[in-house]
Design an enzyme around this catalytic site. Structure first.
Site, PDB file in Angstrom:
ATOM      1  N   ASN A   1     -55.829  96.633  -7.442  1.00 47.50           N
ATOM      2  CA  ASN A   1     -55.685  97.924  -8.128  1.00 47.50           C
ATOM      3  C   ASN A   1     -56.869  98.092  -9.080  1.00 47.50           C
ATOM      4  O   ASN A   1     -57.214  97.174  -9.833  1.00 47.50           O
ATOM      5  CB  ASN A   1     -54.363  97.952  -8.903  1.00 47.50           C
ATOM      6  CG  ASN A   1     -53.998  99.350  -9.375  1.00 47.50           C
ATOM      7  OD1 ASN A   1     -54.824 100.048  -9.964  1.00 47.50           O
ATOM      8  ND2 ASN A   1     -52.779  99.762  -9.118  1.00 47.50           N
TER       9      ASN A   1
ATOM     10  N   ASN B   1     -44.179 104.182  -4.494  1.00 53.02           N
ATOM     11  CA  ASN B   1     -43.820 105.427  -5.169  1.00 53.02           C
ATOM     12  C   ASN B   1     -44.306 106.566  -4.284  1.00 53.02           C
ATOM     13  O   ASN B   1     -45.503 106.695  -4.054  1.00 53.02           O
ATOM     14  CB  ASN B   1     -44.505 105.531  -6.535  1.00 53.02           C
ATOM     15  CG  ASN B   1     -44.160 104.365  -7.449  1.00 53.02           C
ATOM     16  OD1 ASN B   1     -43.088 103.778  -7.335  1.00 53.02           O
ATOM     17  ND2 ASN B   1     -45.069 104.018  -8.345  1.00 53.02           N
TER      18      ASN B   1
ATOM     19  N   GLY C   1     -43.584 109.039  -9.463  1.00 52.04           N
ATOM     20  CA  GLY C   1     -44.575 108.233 -10.169  1.00 52.04           C
ATOM     21  C   GLY C   1     -45.855 107.964  -9.387  1.00 52.04           C
ATOM     22  O   GLY C   1     -46.713 107.219  -9.872  1.00 52.04           O
ATOM     23  N   ALA C   2     -46.011 108.548  -8.195  1.00 49.79           N
ATOM     24  CA  ALA C   2     -47.255 108.337  -7.446  1.00 49.79           C
ATOM     25  C   ALA C   2     -48.376 109.117  -8.126  1.00 49.79           C
ATOM     26  O   ALA C   2     -48.144 110.169  -8.714  1.00 49.79           O
ATOM     27  CB  ALA C   2     -47.099 108.806  -5.999  1.00 49.79           C
TER      28      ALA C   2
ATOM     29  N   HIS D   1     -49.375 104.771   0.387  1.00 49.98           N
ATOM     30  CA  HIS D   1     -49.737 103.426  -0.069  1.00 49.98           C
ATOM     31  C   HIS D   1     -48.550 102.774  -0.775  1.00 49.98           C
ATOM     32  O   HIS D   1     -47.639 103.461  -1.239  1.00 49.98           O
ATOM     33  CB  HIS D   1     -50.936 103.474  -1.029  1.00 49.98           C
ATOM     34  CG  HIS D   1     -50.641 104.143  -2.336  1.00 49.98           C
ATOM     35  ND1 HIS D   1     -50.537 105.515  -2.472  1.00 49.98           N
ATOM     36  CD2 HIS D   1     -50.400 103.639  -3.577  1.00 49.98           C
ATOM     37  CE1 HIS D   1     -50.264 105.818  -3.736  1.00 49.98           C
ATOM     38  NE2 HIS D   1     -50.169 104.709  -4.424  1.00 49.98           N
TER      39      HIS D   1
ATOM     40  N   CYS E   1     -24.387  88.871   2.750  1.00 47.39           N
ATOM     41  CA  CYS E   1     -23.859  88.711   4.111  1.00 47.39           C
ATOM     42  C   CYS E   1     -22.456  89.305   4.195  1.00 47.39           C
ATOM     43  O   CYS E   1     -22.115  89.980   5.167  1.00 47.39           O
ATOM     44  CB  CYS E   1     -23.807  87.227   4.504  1.00 47.39           C
ATOM     45  SG  CYS E   1     -25.428  86.493   4.815  1.00 47.39           S
TER      46      CYS E   1
END
Lengths: 330, 330
Positions: free
Chosen positions: B71, B148, B154-155, B161, B194
């Site tokens: 990032n 996101n 929040g992107a 991505h 499970c």
């Protein structure tokens, strides 16, 4: 270098991202507006809401200044048995509880900070009275009082109001705080919140304002930019033990903090939450310390936060407190 | 009557507000758009992002189909010592960790659901490979992968991505799930996940879709409307143990679920989070069961939720699952 910080009570971690530190003006405040037009909370329109459970008159010329009503669309219902219900691995309970609305002014005011201090103190007293009343309901374990201000913070009506939800179980966050403050008490023989108040007043970097009864500060492990806590200096687990003198202080400090936020951040939407010990039931909660938490809505909670319970905060609490301290209020 | 329901793993309660139950079309989907124009993630613009840590080629005519990069604005830094730091009642750590971006397509596609299943499977494989690589860093305890989608979730970039953050501590939510699944295991000698999968497949009311390896369901104590979990039928604590056959199933089911959400709810913003056991360090985590959690962003988290960790969900998971089941995908 970013910093990882741990909340000393709940044990939750945050990342204070100093590299991409944001100053107040860099936040884009969500100004989504609420529907205007007919307001069911204004004086004169009382017949469009349920009958009040409490009323606070101001003087001879007004019917009321603060009015508490049952929520017309309650999240929980006051009537019914607390019937448990299991379904294989799952457990549930009938949704019994109380959901009330505290209308904080008779006039159409949208901002709590615009009310006089004594009116805010009346609101705080109304919270206390309602909690004391709901304590008598044996099905209920605790009351949560909160305020959503602005559409982006979840409000659906503009007229200034808060809400109270009384629950038949102790919610997760409160029980985490009870566990954390008990752990600290057993290790140190002192209240963790009292120690925080003492350390913060001593250091000063995270204090926004204070008087002889109350301190407003940005917590060391703030999850959100400009997150604020307001704590009474004197130790008490229960908000509802507070007297009018303390409410006068809390009201004055709360108003001041909100005015500072309004100026620093263009009147941001916010959530305000009362954290107080559960209704007395014999469990020792003497290690707890009631307080208010305030979260301006400036960032979006995204996948990382939902996936982890871990927050990335782009403004350090020290820098938030400094900005807020510098703002003069007349 | 509203229902109180408890999550059998984390112990968190929710209110399923049946009285004001909302159908899909009643949600106002936040369509806030992301900046368009130059996209640093598109093939051809590789020099505007850091050098990749991994690349997945598709064929001879393409340089890459999935590209993993550090990032550019990392929340944590890869270099440095894990220096602890105390300050009176407080504890902190230097912000050491990894923060990577998984670019899920070379072309400018904004929706993961628009990619072919084998491309989604490549993304899932990239997550695994990156986790396996970061496991070698002794400073780190676990990796969180999340996505996101959409500005409201929040992107900050439109190009599809996901992100990976590797942390030097185990985050709260994961440790709650570890504690909860261990508690269940000690009591029942079985994995709680499970048991959930078995019960849900048997009852069917909360199952959205499934194949012989994977189940997508709306959890009993859904915090949010249309919240979804995708679980492998076969027990495994670690996502990174998955093979290509399992990824093919997960990719197909994930794509199907996203297509259904897009049709039911007008392509809502969402957060997708991978929950997988921490990096092996000798602690027994055999009781854990990796899974994906998906939260469409339809409601606002407000004061009650922040104050309590208790959620009010206006659409029951049964009704959400029914709506999603009914949507046909070609």
């Amino acid at each position: 270098m970013p910093m990882l910080r741990k909340d000393p009570i709940a044990g939750r971690w945050v990342i204070i991202a100093t590299e991409r530190a944001k100053r107040p003006r860099e936040y884009q405040v969500d100004t989504e507006s609420l529907p205007s037009g007919f307001c069911p909370f204004c004086a004169g329109n009382e017949d469009s809401t349920p009958d009040p459970v409490a009323i606070y008159p101001k003087g001879a010329d007004q019917d009321w200044s603060v009015r508490v009503i049952p929520n017309k669309f309650p999240a929980l219902q006051t009537t019914g048995e607390l019937t448990p219900h299991t379904e294989g691995v799952y457990e549930g309970l009938a949704g019994v509880g109380a959901h009330e609305v505290i209308i904080e002014a008779a006039e159409h005011v949208s901002d709590l900070a615009a009310l006089p201090v004594d009116q805010i103190a009346t609101v705080l007293r109304a919270w206390k009275d309602r909690i004391n009343d709901l304590r008598n309901d044996e099905r209920l374990e605790c009351a949560v009082v909160f305020k959503n201000h602005g559409a982006a913070a979840g409000a659906s009506l503009e007229h200034t109001h808060s809400q109270l939800i009384a629950l038949p179980i102790i919610p997760k966050r409160l029980s985490e705080e009870l566990v954390g403050s008990k752990r600290y008490y057993l290790a140190h023989d002192r209240c963790v919140y009292c120690d925080i108040v003492a350390q913060e007043l001593d250091e000063g970097t995270r204090v926004v304002c204070s008087d002889d009864k109350v301190v407003a500060l940005t917590p060391f492990a703030s999850r959100f930019p400009f997150e604020l806590w307001i704590l009474p200096r004197e130790h008490d687990p229960w908000y509802e033990n507070s007297d009018d003198e303390l409410f006068a202080s809390v009201a004055a400090v709360l108003k001041r903090v909100l005015q500072k936020l309004n100026r620093a951040l263009d009147s941001p939407p916010f959530n305000l939450m009362l954290h107080s010990a559960p209704f007395p039931d014999g469990d020792d909660v003497s290690h707890y310390h009631w307080h208010l938490e305030l979260i301006p809505k400036l960032t979006k909670v995204a996948g990382f936060e939902w996936g982890t319970g871990f927050y990335i905060n782009p403004t350090s609490p020290e820098s938030a407190a400094e900005h807020l301290r510098e703002i003069e209020i007349d």
